[in-house]
Design a protein around this motif. Structure first.
Motif, PDB file in Angstrom:
ATOM      1  N   ALA A 169       1.069  -0.956   0.487  1.00 46.27           N
ATOM      2  CA  ALA A 169      -0.302  -0.270   0.116  1.00 46.27           C
ATOM      3  C   ALA A 169       1.503   0.768   0.068  1.00 46.27           C
ATOM      4  CB  ALA A 169      -0.428  -0.009   1.227  1.00 46.27           C
ATOM      5  N   GLU A 170       1.999   1.096   0.843  1.00 48.89           N
ATOM      6  CA  GLU A 170       2.461   2.867   1.044  1.00 48.89           C
ATOM      7  C   GLU A 170       4.218   1.996   1.779  1.00 48.89           C
ATOM      8  OE1 GLU A 170       0.303   5.561   2.875  1.00 48.89           O
ATOM      9  OE2 GLU A 170       2.131   7.151   2.553  1.00 48.89           O
ATOM     10  N   LYS A 171       5.140   2.390   0.728  1.00 45.67           N
ATOM     11  CA  LYS A 171       6.252   2.018   2.316  1.00 45.67           C
ATOM     12  C   LYS A 171       6.991   3.986   1.759  1.00 45.67           C
ATOM     13  CE  LYS A 171      11.123  -0.575   0.891  1.00 45.67           C
ATOM     14  NZ  LYS A 171      11.930   0.629   0.676  1.00 45.67           N
ATOM     15  N   ALA A 172       7.545   4.119   2.732  1.00 41.71           N
ATOM     16  CA  ALA A 172       8.250   5.120   3.311  1.00 41.71           C
ATOM     17  C   ALA A 172       9.574   5.258   3.827  1.00 41.71           C
ATOM     18  CB  ALA A 172       7.207   6.772   3.196  1.00 41.71           C
ATOM     19  N   PRO A 173       9.763   6.754   4.648  1.00 44.27           N
ATOM     20  CA  PRO A 173      10.673   6.361   6.228  1.00 44.27           C
ATOM     21  C   PRO A 173       9.861   6.781   6.514  1.00 44.27           C
ATOM     22  CG  PRO A 173      11.766   8.154   3.877  1.00 44.27           C
ATOM     23  CD  PRO A 173      10.224   7.015   3.304  1.00 44.27           C
ATOM     24  N   ALA A 174      10.354   6.177   7.892  1.00 42.48           N
ATOM     25  CA  ALA A 174       9.272   5.651   8.700  1.00 42.48           C
ATOM     26  C   ALA A 174       8.479   7.008   9.624  1.00 42.48           C
ATOM     27  CB  ALA A 174      10.460   4.936  10.893  1.00 42.48           C
ATOM     28  N   GLY A 175       9.815   8.128   9.994  1.00 49.07           N
ATOM     29  CA  GLY A 175       9.251   9.435  10.054  1.00 49.07           C
ATOM     30  C   GLY A 175       8.299   9.430   9.281  1.00 49.07           C
ATOM     31  N   VAL A 176       8.178   9.552   7.491  1.00 45.48           N
ATOM     32  CA  VAL A 176       7.279  10.284   7.518  1.00 45.48           C
ATOM     33  C   VAL A 176       5.722   9.324   7.060  1.00 45.48           C
ATOM     34  CG1 VAL A 176       6.703  10.266   4.255  1.00 45.48           C
ATOM     35  CG2 VAL A 176       8.872  10.760   5.647  1.00 45.48           C
ATOM     36  N   ILE A 177       5.732   7.857   6.873  1.00 43.00           N
ATOM     37  CA  ILE A 177       4.554   7.653   7.229  1.00 43.00           C
ATOM     38  C   ILE A 177       3.951   7.787   8.625  1.00 43.00           C
ATOM     39  CG2 ILE A 177       3.820   5.094   8.153  1.00 43.00           C
ATOM     40  CD1 ILE A 177       5.023   4.467   5.619  1.00 43.00           C
ATOM     41  N   VAL A 178       3.890   7.967   9.413  1.00 45.95           N
ATOM     42  CA  VAL A 178       4.054   8.299  10.499  1.00 45.95           C
ATOM     43  C   VAL A 178       2.969   9.292  10.333  1.00 45.95           C
ATOM     44  CG1 VAL A 178       3.077   8.679  13.130  1.00 45.95           C
ATOM     45  CG2 VAL A 178       4.497   6.443  12.225  1.00 45.95           C
ATOM     46  N   GLY A 179       3.889  11.038  10.142  1.00 46.57           N
ATOM     47  CA  GLY A 179       3.889  11.758  10.214  1.00 46.57           C
ATOM     48  C   GLY A 179       2.757  12.125   8.767  1.00 46.57           C
ATOM     49  N   GLU A 180       2.747  11.785   7.899  1.00 44.60           N
ATOM     50  CA  GLU A 180       2.431  12.469   6.055  1.00 44.60           C
ATOM     51  C   GLU A 180       2.289  11.187   5.773  1.00 44.60           C
ATOM     52  OE1 GLU A 180       5.009  15.370   4.417  1.00 44.60           O
ATOM     53  OE2 GLU A 180       5.782  15.191   6.172  1.00 44.60           O
ATOM     54  N   PRO A 181       0.995  10.268   6.107  1.00 42.56           N
ATOM     55  CA  PRO A 181       0.246   9.354   5.399  1.00 42.56           C
ATOM     56  C   PRO A 181       0.115   9.495   4.363  1.00 42.56           C
ATOM     57  CG  PRO A 181      -0.366   9.833   7.749  1.00 42.56           C
ATOM     58  CD  PRO A 181       1.135  10.539   7.212  1.00 42.56           C
ATOM     59  N   ARG A 182       0.612   8.901   2.879  1.00 45.66           N
ATOM     60  CA  ARG A 182      -0.346   9.502   1.718  1.00 45.66           C
ATOM     61  C   ARG A 182      -1.733   8.475   1.185  1.00 45.66           C
ATOM     62  NH1 ARG A 182       2.992  13.040  -1.188  1.00 45.66           N
ATOM     63  NH2 ARG A 182       1.608  13.305  -3.069  1.00 45.66           N
ATOM     64  N   HIS A 183      -0.986   6.956   2.062  1.00 49.94           N
ATOM     65  CA  HIS A 183      -2.655   6.087   1.368  1.00 49.94           C
ATOM     66  C   HIS A 183      -3.403   6.096   2.476  1.00 49.94           C
ATOM     67  CE1 HIS A 183      -4.404   2.328   1.084  1.00 49.94           C
ATOM     68  NE2 HIS A 183      -3.502   2.036  -0.803  1.00 49.94           N
ATOM     69  N   PRO A 184      -4.537   6.235   1.442  1.00 50.67           N
ATOM     70  CA  PRO A 184      -5.501   6.199   3.128  1.00 50.67           C
ATOM     71  C   PRO A 184      -6.119   5.052   4.066  1.00 50.67           C
ATOM     72  CG  PRO A 184      -6.524   6.031   0.740  1.00 50.67           C
ATOM     73  CD  PRO A 184      -5.342   6.228   0.580  1.00 50.67           C
ATOM     74  N   TYR A 185      -5.705   4.052   3.457  1.00 48.20           N
ATOM     75  CA  TYR A 185      -5.003   2.928   4.226  1.00 48.20           C
ATOM     76  C   TYR A 185      -4.400   2.997   5.349  1.00 48.20           C
ATOM     77  CZ  TYR A 185      -4.098  -2.041   6.318  1.00 48.20           C
ATOM     78  OH  TYR A 185      -4.470  -2.794   7.391  1.00 48.20           O
ATOM     79  N   THR A 186      -2.860   3.780   5.279  1.00 50.36           N
ATOM     80  CA  THR A 186      -2.112   4.384   5.980  1.00 50.36           C
ATOM     81  C   THR A 186      -2.120   4.738   7.583  1.00 50.36           C
ATOM     82  OG1 THR A 186      -0.507   3.801   4.449  1.00 50.36           O
ATOM     83  CG2 THR A 186       0.241   4.832   6.138  1.00 50.36           C
ATOM     84  N   ARG A 187      -3.477   6.023   6.553  1.00 45.52           N
ATOM     85  CA  ARG A 187      -3.717   7.013   7.504  1.00 45.52           C
ATOM     86  C   ARG A 187      -4.898   6.836   8.043  1.00 45.52           C
ATOM     87  NH1 ARG A 187      -6.098  11.523   3.314  1.00 45.52           N
ATOM     88  NH2 ARG A 187      -3.771  10.810   1.713  1.00 45.52           N
ATOM     89  N   LEU A 188      -5.612   5.785   8.158  1.00 43.80           N
ATOM     90  CA  LEU A 188      -6.796   5.336   8.770  1.00 43.80           C
ATOM     91  C   LEU A 188      -6.147   4.752   9.818  1.00 43.80           C
ATOM     92  CD1 LEU A 188      -9.882   3.906   6.501  1.00 43.80           C
ATOM     93  CD2 LEU A 188      -9.454   6.399   8.289  1.00 43.80           C
ATOM     94  N   LEU A 189      -5.357   3.796   9.302  1.00 41.74           N
ATOM     95  CA  LEU A 189      -4.709   2.907  10.709  1.00 41.74           C
ATOM     96  C   LEU A 189      -3.517   4.059  11.303  1.00 41.74           C
ATOM     97  CD1 LEU A 189      -4.291  -0.211  10.610  1.00 41.74           C
ATOM     98  CD2 LEU A 189      -2.009   0.744   9.315  1.00 41.74           C
ATOM     99  N   ILE A 190      -2.975   4.924  11.129  1.00 42.65           N
ATOM    100  CA  ILE A 190      -2.560   5.626  12.640  1.00 42.65           C
ATOM    101  C   ILE A 190      -3.627   6.791  12.963  1.00 42.65           C
ATOM    102  CG2 ILE A 190      -0.534   7.653  12.037  1.00 42.65           C
ATOM    103  CD1 ILE A 190       0.964   5.722  11.120  1.00 42.65           C
TER     104      ILE A 190
END
Lengths: 331, 313
Positions: B227-248
């Motif tokens: 779904a999404e792969k990014a540096p840890a800070g980016v995933i948590v700070g500014e996720p782009r995929h709606p699934y990641t966002r909901l997960l966070i």
């Protein structure tokens, strides 16, 4: 460790007490009067003589005492190694009659139990997860283990004894021979021993092989096996571990199966008229020989209890978990 | 580049057909990188981890390839894979509590395992590593049953990394531990990497907050796909995929009283992988879904090192 064995010994002691008591009770509450049958055998027609003989025999076997006294006397005599006098082979002491039969039974049972356990486990472990063997040989194992001992015995006696004529089908040795220490006699003994042994061996072998095969498959699915495979350990090592761990329940199984095996040996002996304890028990029942029956059962009970105890000890030696469990308890 | 996985497809054989547990995943793990692999249960995390070291009997490599240190990793071939296991790729399994043979003393088991791989046991090195994870050296004389859960976990960590593998797969290793132990275990893994016991690592977990603490990069999977792969800070700070966002956003926050506002989860559940729907697999649960989502979104690198598979990203 000491507490563990102390508790075990206590349980075995209680079992022994109960078993001996039941053993004493059964023949006494069985229908039939052994003194009556002895009198009938004597074939005396004078009523006065019959009465005198009845009194003599009843007194001789201690049957005129109240039951609780008979029971007490029985225990007292038991600790002196005196099991009474046989009625069937009057006046031979029961101990002598049993001692004559015991070597035959042991010679049959011990190799049958140990060899079938060893070979069955080896074979089951080897067959597990090898498609070809699994599919061909295991159904045979199921058939073998589901076979009643005496039925297989009859089949073998018929097939190898009567039809093929290779092995003799009855007795411990040829009627034409007298027991002596010669190669000829030993060979004859072995020839007579073979069929009863094989029929016991095969039934037990099937059971062990199937049990082991299932256990090995279970162990090979266990986490530690998966972990070892993930780390690239060779199958040899994994199977060795699996075998060792799978053997543990099989040892417990041996303790549970012991009684069944002994019972199987008894009927097998009857089929082959093999002069062991089974044959003796049959004769004792047919002749209403309380004391012989009692003695034979007693011997079997003691044997099974002793074997179970040995298995308990062995289990502690081979499974570290029981040992550490005991250590933890003591600490 | 330590590990490169290209369009990996792994299927499970079942009576009802093939379950496409991994359906075309491409990613790479660099030298010294800890990749956190996150996602909900059944998204293919563990399958991915397992397929890189040892596929079980039901798994089948349906396509794709893996490369480790520039060498092809024959993941579909159990036999050819064997030389790589333990030495190049190693695993700390999900079931550390029962990973050791219960009837062998641990030291003897380790020695036998090493000997079976043609290595000699370096007792001093093993001792030093036990010290590092704060296990007394006497554990080698003990049976696994005599160790606590946390001790077993650490012991397995030491065993798995004994041959300094290039890639270590840590599969849900913190799931069975309590929170304080979780953190210690996670820190130990970082320590292992820093000391060079392992070159790089894939840290599989469903716990995004824990991943965030140790991972350099986080990869979020959904229904067998990236779904999404990014540096840890980016995933948590500014996720782009709606699934990641909901997960966070479904993680509890410090300072918020959840008696007033119920913690929101993600409604619905992942699609069956037996016959996955066409298009974006998150479509049915996605609040942003629109017509275009009927078409499968490609994985796009929106920024350097940030890959997303979503039309809206």
């Amino acid at each position: 460790m000491r507490r563990y064995f102390g508790r075990k010994l206590l349980v075995y002691g209680l079992t022994f007490l109960v078993a001996v008591t039941i053993n004493w009770m059964i023949p006494r509450f069985m229908p039939g009067d052994p003194v009556q049958s002895m009198l009938a055998r004597a074939n005396v027609s004078q009523p006065a003589a019959v009465e005198a003989m009845r009194a003599h025999y009843t007194n001789l076997f201690g049957l005129d005492l109240p039951l609780w006294k008979q029971y007490g006397n029985f225990w007292a005599a038991l600790f002196q190694g005196d099991l009474g006098t046989s009625i069937w082979l009057f006046p031979t002491p029961v101990t002598d009659v049993i001692m004559r039969a015991v070597p035959y039974t042991l010679a049959l049972l011990i190799p049958a139990i140990l060899l079938s356990w060893w070979a069955g486990n080896r074979f089951g472990a080897f067959a597990a997860r090898r498609k070809w063997l699994d599919n061909t040989v295991l159904p045979i194992g199921y058939v073998l283990t589901a076979t009643p001992y005496m039925w297989l015995a009859i089949l073998l006696a018929w097939g190898l004894g009567i039809v093929a004529g290779v092995f003799p089908v009855s007795g411990g040795y040829s009627f034409a021979m007298r027991p002596n220490l010669s190669w000829e006699f030993v060979g004859d003994l072995a020839l007579h021993w073979f069929l009863p042994f094989v029929s016991l061996f095969l039934v037990a072998f099937g059971g062990w092989a199937i049990g082991m095969r299932n256990m090995i498959i279970y162990e090979l699915e266990a986490d530690y096996s998966t972990y070892l495979s993930s780390l690239g350990a060779p199958q040899r090592l994994i199977r060795r571990y699996a075998f060792r761990n799978a053997v543990l329940p099989q040892i417990t199984g041996l303790a549970l199966q012991l009684g069944v095996l002994v019972a199987g040996a008894l009927v097998t002996e009857i089929v082959f008229s093999y002069p062991g304890l089974g044959h003796l028990i049959l004769q004792a029942i047919q002749n209403q020989d309380f004391f012989l029956l009692q003695g034979a059962f007693l011997f079997i009970v003691v044997g099974v209890l002793a074997a179970n105890f040995i298995i308990d000890v062995v289990y502690v030696l081979v499974d570290p978990r029981t040992r550490t469990g005991m250590g933890g308890e003591a600490a | 580049m330590t590990l490169r996985v290209d369009d990996l497809r792994v299927h499970y054989r079942t009576l009802r057909g093939e379950v496409k547990a991994i359906d075309g995943v491409t990613f790479d793990v660099g030298d010294g990188e800890i990749l956190g692999l996150a996602g909900e249960s059944g998204c293919g995390k563990t399958t991915l981890g397992k397929s890189l070291i040892r596929m079980d009997g039901r798994m089948r490599l349906a396509g794709g390839a893996a490369e480790l240190d520039g060498e092809e990793l024959p993941i579909g071939d159990d036999h050819r894979m064997n030389p790589f296991r333990f030495t190049k790729v190693s695993i700390i399994p999900q079931y550390s509590m029962s990973a050791m043979n219960p009837t062998r003393r641990i030291g003897r088991m380790v020695a036998e395992l090493l000997r079976s791989r043609g290595r000699q046991l370096d007792t001093d090195e093993l001792g030093r590593r036990l010290d590092l994870v704060e296990l007394p050296r006497e554990v080698l004389q003990r049976y696994p049953i005599e160790l606590s859960g946390g001790m077993k976990q650490r012991m397995v960590m030491v065993i798995s990394t004994l041959l300094d593998p290039s890639l270590l797969i840590a599969d849900e290793i913190t799931s069975a531990l309590d929170v304080s132990t979780q953190k210690a275990v996670a820190r130990t893994l970082v320590e292992f990497r820093d000391r060079g016991f392992v070159r790089s690592m894939i840290f599989i977990t469903h716990d995004i907050s824990l991943t965030y603490q140790i991972a350099d990069t986080i990869m979020v999977m959904y229904a067998g796909k990236l779904a999404e792969k990014a540096p840890a800070g980016v995933i948590v700070g500014e996720p782009r995929h709606p699934y990641t966002r909901l997960l966070i956003s479904s993680l509890p926050e410090v300072g918020v009283r959840y008696t007033d506002r119920r913690l929101a989860g993600i409604p619905g559940e992942p699609p069956s992988l037996l016959d996955p729907p066409a298009g974006c697999r998150f479509r049915d649960r996605c609040p942003l879904a629109f017509d275009k989502c009927a078409e499968e979104p490609p994985v796009v690198e929106v920024e350097p090192g940030h890959h997303v598979a979503c039309w809206k990203a």
